[in-house]
Design an enzyme around this catalytic site. Structure first.
Site, PDB file in Angstrom:
ATOM      1  CE  LYS A   1      -6.256  -2.848  -6.470  1.00 49.83           C
ATOM      2  NZ  LYS A   1      -6.531  -1.702  -7.100  1.00 49.83           N
TER       3      LYS A   1
ATOM      4  CE  LYS B   1      -5.043   2.785  -2.321  1.00 46.59           C
ATOM      5  NZ  LYS B   1      -4.246   2.686  -3.542  1.00 46.59           N
TER       6      LYS B   1
ATOM      7  CE  LYS C   1      -6.837   5.690 -10.408  1.00 49.65           C
ATOM      8  NZ  LYS C   1      -6.249   4.358 -10.599  1.00 49.65           N
TER       9      LYS C   1
HETATM   10  P1  ATP Z   1      -6.976   1.397  -7.828  1.00 48.37           P
HETATM   11  O1  ATP Z   1      -8.075   1.611  -6.852  1.00 48.37           O
HETATM   12  O2  ATP Z   1      -7.394   1.152  -9.228  1.00 48.37           O
HETATM   13  O3  ATP Z   1      -5.914   0.433  -7.340  1.00 48.37           O
HETATM   14  P2  ATP Z   1      -5.661   3.731  -6.891  1.00 48.37           P
HETATM   15  O4  ATP Z   1      -6.636   4.815  -6.555  1.00 48.37           O
HETATM   16  O5  ATP Z   1      -5.015   2.999  -5.778  1.00 48.37           O
HETATM   17  O6  ATP Z   1      -6.282   2.773  -7.944  1.00 48.37           O
HETATM   18  P3  ATP Z   1      -3.406   3.870  -8.660  1.00 48.37           P
HETATM   19  O7  ATP Z   1      -3.619   4.036 -10.111  1.00 48.37           O
HETATM   20  O8  ATP Z   1      -3.085   2.498  -8.155  1.00 48.37           O
HETATM   21  O9  ATP Z   1      -4.610   4.429  -7.812  1.00 48.37           O
HETATM   22  O10 ATP Z   1      -2.289   4.845  -8.157  1.00 48.37           O
HETATM   23  C1  ATP Z   1      -1.841   5.998  -8.802  1.00 48.37           C
HETATM   24  C2  ATP Z   1      -0.880   6.695  -7.890  1.00 48.37           C
HETATM   25  O11 ATP Z   1      -1.616   7.295  -6.826  1.00 48.37           O
HETATM   26  C3  ATP Z   1       0.145   5.776  -7.240  1.00 48.37           C
HETATM   27  O12 ATP Z   1       1.385   6.450  -7.145  1.00 48.37           O
HETATM   28  C4  ATP Z   1      -0.422   5.534  -5.882  1.00 48.37           C
HETATM   29  O13 ATP Z   1       0.565   5.204  -4.936  1.00 48.37           O
HETATM   30  C5  ATP Z   1      -1.069   6.874  -5.586  1.00 48.37           C
HETATM   31  N1  ATP Z   1      -2.183   6.733  -4.648  1.00 48.37           N
HETATM   32  C6  ATP Z   1      -3.289   5.992  -4.835  1.00 48.37           C
HETATM   33  N2  ATP Z   1      -4.129   6.099  -3.789  1.00 48.37           N
HETATM   34  C7  ATP Z   1      -3.518   6.936  -2.897  1.00 48.37           C
HETATM   35  C8  ATP Z   1      -3.870   7.425  -1.606  1.00 48.37           C
HETATM   36  N3  ATP Z   1      -5.010   7.079  -1.032  1.00 48.37           N
HETATM   37  N4  ATP Z   1      -3.009   8.261  -0.987  1.00 48.37           N
HETATM   38  C9  ATP Z   1      -1.834   8.618  -1.571  1.00 48.37           C
HETATM   39  N5  ATP Z   1      -1.446   8.185  -2.784  1.00 48.37           N
HETATM   40  C10 ATP Z   1      -2.269   7.350  -3.458  1.00 48.37           C
END
Ligand code: ATP
Ligand code: LTN
Length: 330
Positions: free
Chosen positions: A111, A195, A198
């Site tokens: 990040k 990955k 969001k």
């Molecule tokens: P950001 O982009 O803001 O970091 P993010 O999409 O990675 O957000 P988080 O809020 O960090 O989402 O994660 C929420 C939950 O979803 C966590 O348990 C994380 O491990 C899971 N998660 C996020 N992205 C994935 C993915 N691509 N596949 C599986 N699990 C995910």
């Protein structure tokens, strides 16, 4: 009784990755333990975010939690910012995690690399301290997360060892991450080596996407020239990602999914994946809309905050006393 705790940051529109890796699994714990699920809104501030977006994302997340089958009678759902003990424990625990180990966190490296070097907030660096506080305040035994978050649970475990060594066994309860074997890391549909995320959306499926958009995104997902549906993440990352999505939503393994589609062309296979995703998300989205319209999430969050506060303030007191805070009596 086993305590289970997890949270999601309201940083953007929830993706299919969040749903499969985290959200979809939370309800399964309700029958076997005491579940705490929260909206990690303080964590959402670690990258710049508009206040209106943060509010809307938080509201949406509350409704998504309820739509996923979490039952407020069986689990505690709350906003992190409505329980001040998170920030108070954070202020203590920040002294027991070290700059070197924090600077090695993959999420911080990823990040911060995308930001102007002069504008990286201290909160982004100290993110794991607040996450450790979230977990430890509720004496959580199990933390269900996607694969990207396991490093943060590991550093929490290091902190527990360090802290208990100094202040006494079981002062903090040792948590462990629980990562599902299938769907722990859903990849971008357009760049299947990255990955699905969001806050950096590329090739994402959003939970609020309509049926037509979902179908279009899946039908145009990046694949390969091999021409066979096989589970081979290294050489066929696009197809393997679609197999993972199909498998997770069908509660089978990706190998079993590959077997089912071994004689299918990519077009037919993608159609089946799109059908599966739509079949799962359509009723989910309907429930979400009903919850938003009825505003039932407001009372749920209020009640959740009261329950969470009662538990968190006890743990906080235990830790404050252990380290020598809170004055002189007893
Ligand atoms: P950001 O982009 O803001 O970091 P993010 O999409 O990675 O957000 P988080 O809020 O960090 O989402 O994660 C929420 C939950 O979803 C966590 O348990 C994380 O491990 C899971 N998660 C996020 N992205 C994935 C993915 N691509 N596949 C599986 N699990 C995910
Ligand atoms: N960092 C997590 C969100 C989160 C969390 C937690 C998850 C904040 N605190 C405590 C589990 C337990 C993420 O999903 N990015």
């Amino acid at each position: 009784m086993t305590r289970i705790l997890s949270g999601i940051k309201p940083t953007g529109k929830l993706t299919l990755g969040n749903y499969i890796g985290a959200l979809r699994r939370f309800k399964d714990f309700q029958e076997s333990g005491e579940v705490f699920i929260f909206i990690a809104d303080l964590h959402a501030l670690t990258l710049p975010i508009d206040p209106n977006d943060l509010r809307e994302n938080s509201r949406d997340l509350a409704a998504f939690y309820l739509a996923s089958g979490l039952d407020p009678k069986k689990c505690t759902i709350f906003l992190q910012s409505s329980v001040s003990a998170h920030a108070e424990l954070n202020a203590i625990l920040q002294n027991y995690l070290f700059m070197g180990e924090l600077s090695r966190m993959t999420q911080f490296k990823d990040k911060s690399a995308k930001m102007n070097g002069n504008e990286i907030g201290l909160g982004l660096f100290a993110y794991p301290v607040l996450m450790a506080s979230d977990i430890l305040l509720y004496d959580a035994n199990i933390v269900p997360v996607g694969e990207d978050q396991t490093q943060h649970v590991e550093i929490t475990r290091d902190l527990v060892k360090r802290f208990n060594h100094r202040y006494g066994d079981n002062m903090l309860i040792m948590p462990r991450a629980q990562v599902n074997k299938v769907g722990a890391r859903i990849m971008s549909l357009t760049e299947p080596t990255k990955k699905m995320s969001k806050s950096d959306p590329k090739g994402d499926i959003f939970l609020k996407d309509d049926e037509k958009t979902i179908r279009k995104k899946i039908m145009s997902a990046v694949t390969d020239m091999v021409g066979k549906v096989q589970y081979d993440p290294e050489n066929q990352p696009g197809i393997s990602n679609l197999l993972n999505i199909y498998a997770a939503l069908s509660d089978i393994t990706p190998e079993e999914a590959a077997e089912k589609f071994k004689d299918s062309g990519y077009g037919d296979f993608k159609r089946a994946v799109a059908d599966k995703v739509i079949e799962e998300l359509t009723p989910f989205k309907q429930r979400y809309q009903e919850i938003i319209d009825s505003k039932s999430y407001i009372a749920v969050l209020e009640e959740g905050a009261a329950k969470a506060n009662a538990i968190a303030s006890k743990t906080l007191k235990r830790v404050q006393k252990a380290v020598g805070l809170l004055g002189f009596d007893d």
